[in-house]
Motif scaffolding. Structure first.
Motif, PDB file in Angstrom:
ATOM      1  N   SER A 128     -17.042   1.670  -0.991  1.00 30.44           N
ATOM      2  CA  SER A 128     -18.531   1.037  -0.965  1.00 30.44           C
ATOM      3  C   SER A 128     -19.398   1.869   0.034  1.00 30.44           C
ATOM      4  CB  SER A 128     -18.488  -0.364  -0.465  1.00 30.44           C
ATOM      5  OG  SER A 128     -18.134  -0.496   1.367  1.00 30.44           O
ATOM      6  N   GLY A 129     -18.328   2.677   1.107  1.00 30.38           N
ATOM      7  CA  GLY A 129     -19.402   3.867   1.599  1.00 30.38           C
ATOM      8  C   GLY A 129     -19.312   3.051   3.687  1.00 30.38           C
ATOM      9  N   THR A 130     -18.644   2.247   4.230  1.00 32.33           N
ATOM     10  CA  THR A 130     -18.771   1.569   5.160  1.00 32.33           C
ATOM     11  C   THR A 130     -17.402   2.132   5.629  1.00 32.33           C
ATOM     12  OG1 THR A 130     -17.975  -0.622   4.786  1.00 32.33           O
ATOM     13  CG2 THR A 130     -20.244  -0.219   4.761  1.00 32.33           C
ATOM     14  N   ASN A 131     -17.569   2.137   7.245  1.00 34.12           N
ATOM     15  CA  ASN A 131     -16.653   2.784   7.084  1.00 34.12           C
ATOM     16  C   ASN A 131     -15.608   1.481   7.681  1.00 34.12           C
ATOM     17  OD1 ASN A 131     -14.320   4.480   9.557  1.00 34.12           O
ATOM     18  ND2 ASN A 131     -16.241   6.070   9.213  1.00 34.12           N
ATOM     19  N   HIS A 132     -13.809   2.647   7.329  1.00 41.26           N
ATOM     20  CA  HIS A 132     -12.908   1.202   7.776  1.00 41.26           C
ATOM     21  C   HIS A 132     -11.620   1.592   9.061  1.00 41.26           C
ATOM     22  CE1 HIS A 132     -10.115   4.175   5.584  1.00 41.26           C
ATOM     23  NE2 HIS A 132      -9.255   3.845   6.897  1.00 41.26           N
ATOM     24  N   VAL A 133     -12.247   2.247   9.915  1.00 43.97           N
ATOM     25  CA  VAL A 133     -11.413   2.448  11.465  1.00 43.97           C
ATOM     26  C   VAL A 133     -12.426   2.040  12.010  1.00 43.97           C
ATOM     27  CG1 VAL A 133     -11.717   4.108  13.432  1.00 43.97           C
ATOM     28  CG2 VAL A 133     -11.186   5.059  10.930  1.00 43.97           C
ATOM     29  N   VAL A 189     -11.751  -6.935   1.188  1.00 42.44           N
ATOM     30  CA  VAL A 189     -11.721  -5.524   2.387  1.00 42.44           C
ATOM     31  C   VAL A 189     -11.479  -3.727   1.169  1.00 42.44           C
ATOM     32  CG1 VAL A 189     -10.686  -4.774   3.654  1.00 42.44           C
ATOM     33  CG2 VAL A 189     -11.225  -7.265   4.176  1.00 42.44           C
ATOM     34  N   ALA A 190     -10.454  -4.360   0.468  1.00 43.01           N
ATOM     35  CA  ALA A 190      -9.916  -3.079  -0.686  1.00 43.01           C
ATOM     36  C   ALA A 190     -11.737  -1.719  -0.584  1.00 43.01           C
ATOM     37  CB  ALA A 190      -9.415  -3.202  -1.253  1.00 43.01           C
ATOM     38  N   CYS A 191     -12.241  -2.546  -1.132  1.00 42.47           N
ATOM     39  CA  CYS A 191     -14.176  -2.275  -1.384  1.00 42.47           C
ATOM     40  C   CYS A 191     -14.626  -0.880  -0.326  1.00 42.47           C
ATOM     41  CB  CYS A 191     -14.560  -2.747  -2.276  1.00 42.47           C
ATOM     42  SG  CYS A 191     -14.520  -3.367  -4.046  1.00 42.47           S
ATOM     43  N   GLY A 192     -15.045  -1.705   0.779  1.00 44.61           N
ATOM     44  CA  GLY A 192     -14.972  -1.340   2.209  1.00 44.61           C
ATOM     45  C   GLY A 192     -13.461   0.005   2.915  1.00 44.61           C
ATOM     46  N   TYR A 216      -2.625   8.200   4.032  1.00 54.42           N
ATOM     47  CA  TYR A 216      -4.147   7.612   4.191  1.00 54.42           C
ATOM     48  C   TYR A 216      -5.030   8.574   4.084  1.00 54.42           C
ATOM     49  CZ  TYR A 216      -0.957   3.551   5.775  1.00 54.42           C
ATOM     50  OH  TYR A 216      -0.259   2.419   6.157  1.00 54.42           O
ATOM     51  N   LEU A 217      -5.089   9.015   3.028  1.00 54.98           N
ATOM     52  CA  LEU A 217      -5.945   9.972   2.545  1.00 54.98           C
ATOM     53  C   LEU A 217      -7.889   9.340   3.034  1.00 54.98           C
ATOM     54  CD1 LEU A 217      -7.522   9.682  -0.680  1.00 54.98           C
ATOM     55  CD2 LEU A 217      -5.107   9.208  -0.582  1.00 54.98           C
ATOM     56  N   SER A 218      -7.933   8.432   2.689  1.00 55.41           N
ATOM     57  CA  SER A 218      -9.274   7.077   2.895  1.00 55.41           C
ATOM     58  C   SER A 218      -9.647   7.112   4.080  1.00 55.41           C
ATOM     59  CB  SER A 218      -9.478   5.535   2.546  1.00 55.41           C
ATOM     60  OG  SER A 218      -8.216   5.191   3.325  1.00 55.41           O
ATOM     61  N   ALA A 262      -6.402 -17.265  -5.547  1.00 51.69           N
ATOM     62  CA  ALA A 262      -6.172 -16.456  -5.338  1.00 51.69           C
ATOM     63  C   ALA A 262      -6.320 -14.722  -5.287  1.00 51.69           C
ATOM     64  CB  ALA A 262      -6.094 -16.023  -7.133  1.00 51.69           C
ATOM     65  N   TYR A 263      -7.798 -15.149  -4.888  1.00 49.45           N
ATOM     66  CA  TYR A 263      -8.524 -14.034  -4.512  1.00 49.45           C
ATOM     67  C   TYR A 263      -8.376 -14.053  -2.681  1.00 49.45           C
ATOM     68  CZ  TYR A 263     -11.625 -13.821  -8.380  1.00 49.45           C
ATOM     69  OH  TYR A 263     -12.241 -13.714  -9.811  1.00 49.45           O
ATOM     70  N   ILE A 264      -8.482 -15.172  -2.167  1.00 51.41           N
ATOM     71  CA  ILE A 264      -8.121 -15.009  -0.028  1.00 51.41           C
ATOM     72  C   ILE A 264      -6.947 -14.072  -0.138  1.00 51.41           C
ATOM     73  CG2 ILE A 264      -7.821 -16.899   1.149  1.00 51.41           C
ATOM     74  CD1 ILE A 264      -9.702 -18.328   0.151  1.00 51.41           C
ATOM     75  N   ALA A 265      -5.076 -15.010  -1.317  1.00 45.58           N
ATOM     76  CA  ALA A 265      -3.749 -14.844  -1.410  1.00 45.58           C
ATOM     77  C   ALA A 265      -4.162 -13.114  -1.413  1.00 45.58           C
ATOM     78  CB  ALA A 265      -3.444 -15.181  -2.771  1.00 45.58           C
ATOM     79  N   ALA A 266      -4.432 -12.672  -2.639  1.00 42.89           N
ATOM     80  CA  ALA A 266      -5.034 -11.060  -2.515  1.00 42.89           C
ATOM     81  C   ALA A 266      -5.431 -10.795  -1.681  1.00 42.89           C
ATOM     82  CB  ALA A 266      -5.733 -10.823  -4.084  1.00 42.89           C
ATOM     83  N   ASP A 267      -5.695 -10.906  -0.582  1.00 41.43           N
ATOM     84  CA  ASP A 267      -7.229  -9.919   0.401  1.00 41.43           C
ATOM     85  C   ASP A 267      -6.049 -10.666   1.487  1.00 41.43           C
ATOM     86  OD1 ASP A 267      -9.516  -9.459  -0.935  1.00 41.43           O
ATOM     87  OD2 ASP A 267     -10.287 -11.893   0.280  1.00 41.43           O
ATOM     88  N   ILE A 268      -5.204 -11.122   1.769  1.00 44.69           N
ATOM     89  CA  ILE A 268      -4.238 -11.208   2.536  1.00 44.69           C
ATOM     90  C   ILE A 268      -3.042 -10.551   2.568  1.00 44.69           C
ATOM     91  CG2 ILE A 268      -2.073 -12.894   3.531  1.00 44.69           C
ATOM     92  CD1 ILE A 268      -4.473 -15.219   3.900  1.00 44.69           C
ATOM     93  N   LEU A 269      -2.530 -10.186   0.855  1.00 47.14           N
ATOM     94  CA  LEU A 269      -1.163  -9.341   0.662  1.00 47.14           C
ATOM     95  C   LEU A 269      -1.769  -8.192   0.984  1.00 47.14           C
ATOM     96  CD1 LEU A 269       1.446 -10.309  -0.242  1.00 47.14           C
ATOM     97  CD2 LEU A 269       0.313  -9.563  -2.132  1.00 47.14           C
ATOM     98  N   ALA A 270      -3.314  -7.758   0.726  1.00 51.33           N
ATOM     99  CA  ALA A 270      -3.868  -6.148   1.121  1.00 51.33           C
ATOM    100  C   ALA A 270      -4.192  -5.984   2.515  1.00 51.33           C
ATOM    101  CB  ALA A 270      -5.492  -5.959   0.869  1.00 51.33           C
ATOM    102  N   GLN A 271      -4.063  -6.740   3.553  1.00 49.40           N
ATOM    103  CA  GLN A 271      -3.645  -6.202   4.405  1.00 49.40           C
ATOM    104  C   GLN A 271      -2.541  -5.960   4.895  1.00 49.40           C
ATOM    105  OE1 GLN A 271      -6.247  -5.143   6.444  1.00 49.40           O
ATOM    106  NE2 GLN A 271      -7.626  -5.773   4.768  1.00 49.40           N
ATOM    107  N   ALA A 272      -1.676  -7.039   4.532  1.00 47.72           N
ATOM    108  CA  ALA A 272      -0.047  -7.586   4.880  1.00 47.72           C
ATOM    109  C   ALA A 272       0.896  -6.682   4.817  1.00 47.72           C
ATOM    110  CB  ALA A 272       0.812  -8.473   4.291  1.00 47.72           C
ATOM    111  N   GLU A 273       0.419  -5.695   3.049  1.00 43.37           N
ATOM    112  CA  GLU A 273       1.122  -4.663   3.507  1.00 43.37           C
ATOM    113  C   GLU A 273       1.100  -3.042   4.777  1.00 43.37           C
ATOM    114  OE1 GLU A 273       0.295  -3.454  -0.580  1.00 43.37           O
ATOM    115  OE2 GLU A 273      -1.439  -2.728  -0.519  1.00 43.37           O
ATOM    116  N   HIS A 274      -0.360  -2.955   5.083  1.00 44.79           N
ATOM    117  CA  HIS A 274      -0.447  -1.890   5.382  1.00 44.79           C
ATOM    118  C   HIS A 274       1.249  -1.856   6.837  1.00 44.79           C
ATOM    119  CE1 HIS A 274      -3.820  -0.104   5.183  1.00 44.79           C
ATOM    120  NE2 HIS A 274      -4.030  -1.163   5.233  1.00 44.79           N
ATOM    121  N   ASP A 275       1.510  -2.982   7.716  1.00 42.43           N
ATOM    122  CA  ASP A 275       2.031  -2.286   8.306  1.00 42.43           C
ATOM    123  C   ASP A 275       3.208  -3.716   8.567  1.00 42.43           C
ATOM    124  OD1 ASP A 275       2.442  -2.385  12.287  1.00 42.43           O
ATOM    125  OD2 ASP A 275       2.646  -0.532  11.322  1.00 42.43           O
TER     126      ASP A 275
END
Length: 358
Positions: A290-295, A283-286, A68-70, A177-190
Motif C-alpha cells: 500500500s505504501g504505508t510504513n511497517h516499521v 496487514v500484509a498489504c501495509g 526481509y526485503l520489505s 477465516a480472514y481473522i485467523a489468516a491475519d493472526i497466522l500472518a503475524q504468528a509466522e514472524h517470530d
C-alpha cells in the motif's frame, strides 16, 4: 554483489520490488514537511520553521528466519525522500539477493553484512570500516532492540521495535477465516510474536479458533507458528466501546478493525502503530504494497511513539525575524519576564535595542 543480485531473482520479483518502492515513495512524499515556511503573525514579527534532513542514518534490516526485503525498503525510502545525505545498512549474513536488490532500489549508499547487537554498536560508535551514524532505525530481535536502547546516549534511535504483534477488534460481522489468516500472518514472524482478538461475539471467537487450528496444520512456517501461537488469545468485550478501550491499553503494533461501522470505532482509538480498517485490509498489504510504513513501535510503545516516517529523518529549527516595529510589540513582555527570572542581561539585550530605536 549488488549488480549480480539482480540476476539471481526472477524478473517478476524485481518488478514487484520496484512497484513497492514507488508506492512507499508516493506515500512518504505526502508526509514530507515544507523545507521552509514564514508567516507574519503580527506587524514586524515573522515566525517560521526550517526543516533539515539528517546527515547520515543507519538502517538495521533483520535476517535469519526470512529475507526481509520489505524492511529494507521501509527503512531506506523515507530517509531518501527526506533528503538524508548518507544511508548505510547493516543486515546479518548471508545477505539474501532480494534484500540486496531492495537496498539498491531504495538508494542505500553502503551495505554491511553484519547483524545483531554488534551491528547496532558499529553504527552507533563507528569502526575502522563503518562510519558512525546520527540515527539508527529498523526492527530486530530482543537483543537488537536492547542494544538500541542502551546506546541511545551515543546515537538517536527511532523507537523500540521488537517481535511482531497484532490486535484485532471485531464484532459479529467479522469473517473468522480472514481473522485467523491475519493472526497466522503475524504468528509466522517470530516465536515471540503476539496476537490478540477482542470481540463482542463469542461465536466469532470460537469459529476463528477452529479456522486457526486448520490453517496451522497446513502452514509452511509451522515450526515458528507452533511456538508463537502460545502468545495468541482472545477477550470477550461487552461492547465495542469497551473493546476499543482494551486496544488502547494494549497499544498494539498493528490494529485491525473488522466491525460493521468502523468509522465510529476509529475515533475511539488513541494508541496503535498502524490501523487497518475493514475486512479487505490485511496487514500484509501495509507490509508490502500500500505504501504505508511497517516499521512500527511494539510492546505498548505506540502510546508514546509513531511509526517510522519521513519526520524521523528530519529536524526543524524555528525562525524569528523581528523588525524595529515588532521589537516594540514584544520587547516589553520579554524584558518583564526576564527580570522576573532574575536574568537581567537577557532583559538588557532587549532594552538596549529598544532605546536605540526610540
Amino acid at each position: 554483489r549488488r549488480e549480480s543480485a539482480y540476476d539471481e531473482l526472477e524478473t517478476a520479483l524485481v518488478e514487484a520490488i520496484i512497484e513497492s518502492e514507488a508506492r512507499i515513495s508516493r506515500f512518504h512524499e505526502m508526509q514530507k514537511p515544507r523545507d521552509l515556511w514564514l508567516e507574519e503573525v503580527e506587524p514586524g514579527v515573522i515566525l517560521g520553521e526550517k526543516t533539515t534532513p539528517l546527515d547520515r542514518i543507519g538502517a538495521y534490516v533483520p535476517g535469519g528466519r526470512a529475507a526481509y526485503l520489505s524492511t529494507a525498503l521501509m527503512c531506506a525510502v523515507p530517509a531518501r525522500v527526506a533528503g538524508v545525505r548518507s544511508i548505510c545498512c547493516c543486515t546479518p549474513p548471508p545477505v539474501h539477493p532480494a534484500t540486496l536488490v531492495a537496498l539498491d532500489i531504495a538508494g542505500v549508499d553502503e551495505i554491511y553484512s553484519v547483524g545483531g547487537a554488534q551491528a547496532i554498536a558499529a553504527m552507533a560508535l563507528g569502526t575502522g570500516s563503518i562510519a558512525a551514524v546520527d540515527k539508527i532505525v529498523g526492527p530486530g530481535n530482543v537483543y537488537v532492540t536492547q542494544a538500541k536502547m542502551l546506546l541511545r546516549g551515543e546515537v538517536e534511535i527511532d523507537f523500540p521495535a521488537g517481535p511482531s504483534e497484532i490486535g484485532i477488534l471485531a464484532d459479529g460481522s467479522g469473517d473468522p477465516a480472514y481473522i485467523a489468516a491475519d493472526i497466522l500472518a503475524q504468528a509466522e514472524h517470530d516465536p515471540d510474536a503476539a496476537c490478540l482478538l477482542v470481540t463482542t461475539d463469542a461465536g466469532l471467537a470460537e469459529k476463528t479458533g477452529k479456522a486457526l487450528e486448520n490453517m496451522v496444520i497446513e502452514a509452511k512456517r509451522k515450526d515458528i507458528i507452533s511456538r508463537s501461537i502460545g502468545n495468541t488469545g482472545y477477550i470477550l468485550a461487552d461492547t465495542l466501546e469497551e473493546g476499543a478501550e482494551i486496544m488502547n491499553l494494549v497499544a498494539p503494533e498493528h490494529l485491525s478493525i473488522q466491525v460493521h461501522d468502523p468509522l465510529d470505532i476509529i475515533r475511539m482509538i488513541r494508541h496503535a502503530g498502524s490501523i487497518f480498517i475493514g475486512r479487505y485490509s490485511p496487514v500484509a498489504c501495509g507490509d508490502y504494497a500500500s505504501g504505508t510504513n511497517h516499521v512500527l513501535p511494539t510492546a505498548g510503545n505506540s502510546k508514546t511513539h509513531s511509526g517510522l516516517d519521513v519526520r524521523h529523518f528530519c529536524k526543524s529549527s524555528t525562525i524569528q525575524i523581528i523588525s524595529r516595529e515588532g521589537l516594540e510589540s514584544v520587547g516589553e513582555v520579554a524584558e518583564r519576564i526576564a527580570c522576573a527570572e532574575g536574568l537581567h542581561a537577557h532583559a538588557d539585550s532587549v532594552r538596549i535595542r529598544r532605546r536605540k530605536t526610540s
